[in-house]
Design a protein around this motif. Structure first.
Motif, mmCIF file in Angstrom:
data_model
loop_
_atom_site.group_PDB
_atom_site.id
_atom_site.type_symbol
_atom_site.label_atom_id
_atom_site.label_comp_id
_atom_site.label_asym_id
_atom_site.label_seq_id
_atom_site.Cartn_x
_atom_site.Cartn_y
_atom_site.Cartn_z
ATOM 1 N N GLY A 15 0.919 -1.206 -0.027
ATOM 2 C CA GLY A 15 -0.003 0.125 0.064
ATOM 3 C C GLY A 15 0.846 1.396 -0.011
ATOM 4 N N GLY A 16 1.997 1.324 0.092
ATOM 5 C CA GLY A 16 3.102 2.319 0.174
ATOM 6 C C GLY A 16 3.479 2.938 -1.120
ATOM 7 N N SER A 17 4.332 3.839 -1.159
ATOM 8 C CA SER A 17 4.571 4.462 -2.469
ATOM 9 C C SER A 17 6.327 4.544 -2.456
ATOM 10 N N LEU A 18 6.771 4.576 -3.605
ATOM 11 C CA LEU A 18 8.201 4.854 -3.834
ATOM 12 C C LEU A 18 8.394 5.626 -5.053
ATOM 13 N N ARG A 19 9.190 6.507 -5.412
ATOM 14 C CA ARG A 19 9.433 7.268 -6.731
ATOM 15 C C ARG A 19 11.005 6.839 -7.126
ATOM 16 N N LEU A 20 11.004 6.296 -7.882
ATOM 17 C CA LEU A 20 12.147 5.710 -8.665
ATOM 18 C C LEU A 20 12.871 6.840 -9.710
ATOM 19 N N GLY A 35 12.515 3.216 -20.897
ATOM 20 C CA GLY A 35 11.627 2.410 -20.336
ATOM 21 C C GLY A 35 12.093 1.740 -18.977
ATOM 22 N N TRP A 36 10.860 1.517 -17.996
ATOM 23 C CA TRP A 36 11.340 0.861 -16.739
ATOM 24 C C TRP A 36 11.084 -0.782 -17.012
ATOM 25 N N PHE A 37 11.978 -1.520 -16.150
ATOM 26 C CA PHE A 37 11.921 -2.775 -16.235
ATOM 27 C C PHE A 37 12.021 -3.360 -14.866
ATOM 28 N N ARG A 38 11.533 -4.656 -14.643
ATOM 29 C CA ARG A 38 11.830 -5.322 -13.362
ATOM 30 C C ARG A 38 12.192 -6.719 -13.365
ATOM 31 N N GLN A 39 12.964 -7.099 -12.468
ATOM 32 C CA GLN A 39 13.290 -8.681 -12.746
ATOM 33 C C GLN A 39 13.138 -9.171 -11.241
ATOM 34 N N ALA A 40 12.012 -10.089 -11.113
ATOM 35 C CA ALA A 40 11.957 -10.774 -9.601
ATOM 36 C C ALA A 40 12.888 -12.041 -9.730
ATOM 37 N N PRO A 41 13.449 -12.464 -8.478
ATOM 38 C CA PRO A 41 14.280 -13.544 -8.495
ATOM 39 C C PRO A 41 13.795 -15.003 -9.092
ATOM 40 N N ARG A 67 -1.568 2.463 -10.925
ATOM 41 C CA ARG A 67 -0.841 2.585 -9.639
ATOM 42 C C ARG A 67 0.611 3.035 -10.022
ATOM 43 N N PHE A 68 1.039 3.010 -11.057
ATOM 44 C CA PHE A 68 2.389 3.635 -11.375
ATOM 45 C C PHE A 68 2.353 4.942 -12.451
ATOM 46 N N THR A 69 2.918 5.713 -12.331
ATOM 47 C CA THR A 69 3.184 6.843 -13.340
ATOM 48 C C THR A 69 4.428 7.108 -13.845
ATOM 49 N N ILE A 70 4.752 7.247 -15.108
ATOM 50 C CA ILE A 70 6.132 7.673 -15.506
ATOM 51 C C ILE A 70 6.171 9.047 -16.023
ATOM 52 N N SER A 71 7.166 9.612 -15.937
ATOM 53 C CA SER A 71 7.325 10.969 -16.478
ATOM 54 C C SER A 71 8.768 11.249 -16.782
ATOM 55 N N ARG A 72 9.012 12.287 -17.387
ATOM 56 C CA ARG A 72 10.471 12.680 -17.500
ATOM 57 C C ARG A 72 10.726 14.170 -17.625
ATOM 58 N N ASP A 73 11.771 14.687 -17.458
ATOM 59 C CA ASP A 73 12.256 16.184 -17.206
ATOM 60 C C ASP A 73 13.492 15.850 -18.088
ATOM 61 N N ASN A 74 13.380 16.429 -19.556
ATOM 62 C CA ASN A 74 14.690 16.245 -20.554
ATOM 63 C C ASN A 74 15.507 17.394 -19.917
ATOM 64 N N ALA A 75 15.110 18.371 -19.427
ATOM 65 C CA ALA A 75 16.002 19.470 -18.907
ATOM 66 C C ALA A 75 16.928 18.667 -17.912
ATOM 67 N N ASN A 77 17.415 15.529 -17.868
ATOM 68 C CA ASN A 77 17.947 14.177 -18.326
ATOM 69 C C ASN A 77 17.543 13.151 -17.228
ATOM 70 N N THR A 78 16.453 13.312 -16.921
ATOM 71 C CA THR A 78 16.078 12.277 -15.853
ATOM 72 C C THR A 78 14.502 11.801 -16.040
ATOM 73 N N VAL A 79 14.237 10.505 -15.817
ATOM 74 C CA VAL A 79 12.943 9.604 -16.003
ATOM 75 C C VAL A 79 12.518 9.228 -14.929
ATOM 76 N N TYR A 80 11.357 9.252 -14.431
ATOM 77 C CA TYR A 80 10.831 9.085 -12.901
ATOM 78 C C TYR A 80 9.738 7.956 -13.082
ATOM 79 N N LEU A 81 9.642 7.029 -11.882
ATOM 80 C CA LEU A 81 8.496 5.966 -11.919
ATOM 81 C C LEU A 81 7.864 6.167 -10.633
ATOM 82 N N GLN A 82 6.796 6.993 -10.465
ATOM 83 C CA GLN A 82 5.898 6.944 -9.385
ATOM 84 C C GLN A 82 5.394 5.786 -8.965
ATOM 85 N N MET A 83 5.503 5.145 -7.931
ATOM 86 C CA MET A 83 4.864 3.794 -7.851
ATOM 87 C C MET A 83 3.930 3.830 -6.541
#
Length: 124
Positions: A15-20, A35-41, A67-75, A77-83
């Motif tokens: 139920g919590g949140s993180l911002r990558l 893109g954002w990808f994930r890998q579980a064991p 639940r997740f939102t992707i965004s970018r700030d080209n100025a 050079n960063t991409v975010y993933l709000q989870m």
């Protein structure tokens, strides 16, 4: 030399949140999709989300839609993933990848550069 560096992972309760964040250096990302990808064991790397070069087009894997939102700030050079509303099944190492294409692509083989990953653990 081009580098992608992810940050923002950690341990969070269900139920919590993180911002990558994915910071790209040595390269101007304005023209390329990320893109954002994930890998579980024990599992293959899977696509989570993608954003086009302009940010005008975003795509999400079905299990994270709403639940997740992707965004970018080209100025920056960063991409975010709000989870938000994180679930135990979201646990894994999260990677960002850059493809030398303006539009989103799905396959990991079409991404040219990768970060080292950041661990996300959702557990009570």
């Amino acid at each position: 030399q081009l580098q992608l560096v992810e940050s923002g992972g950690g341990l969070v309760q269900p139920g919590g949140s993180l911002r990558l964040s994915c910071v790209v250096s040595g390269f101007t990302v304005n023209y390329y999709a990320i893109g954002w990808f994930r890998q579980a064991p024990g599992k293959e790397r899977e696509g989570v989300s993608c954003i086009s070069s302009s940010g005008g087009i975003t795509k999400y894997e079905d299990s994270v839609k709403g639940r997740f939102t992707i965004s970018r700030d080209n100025a920056k050079n960063t991409v975010y993933l709000q989870m938000d509303s994180l679930k135990p099944e979201d646990t894994g190492v999260y990677y960002c990848g850059l493809t030398i294409q303006a539009m989103c692509v799905q396959s990991t083989y079409e991404y040219d550069y990768w970060g080292q990953g950041t661990q996300v653990t959702v557990s009570s």
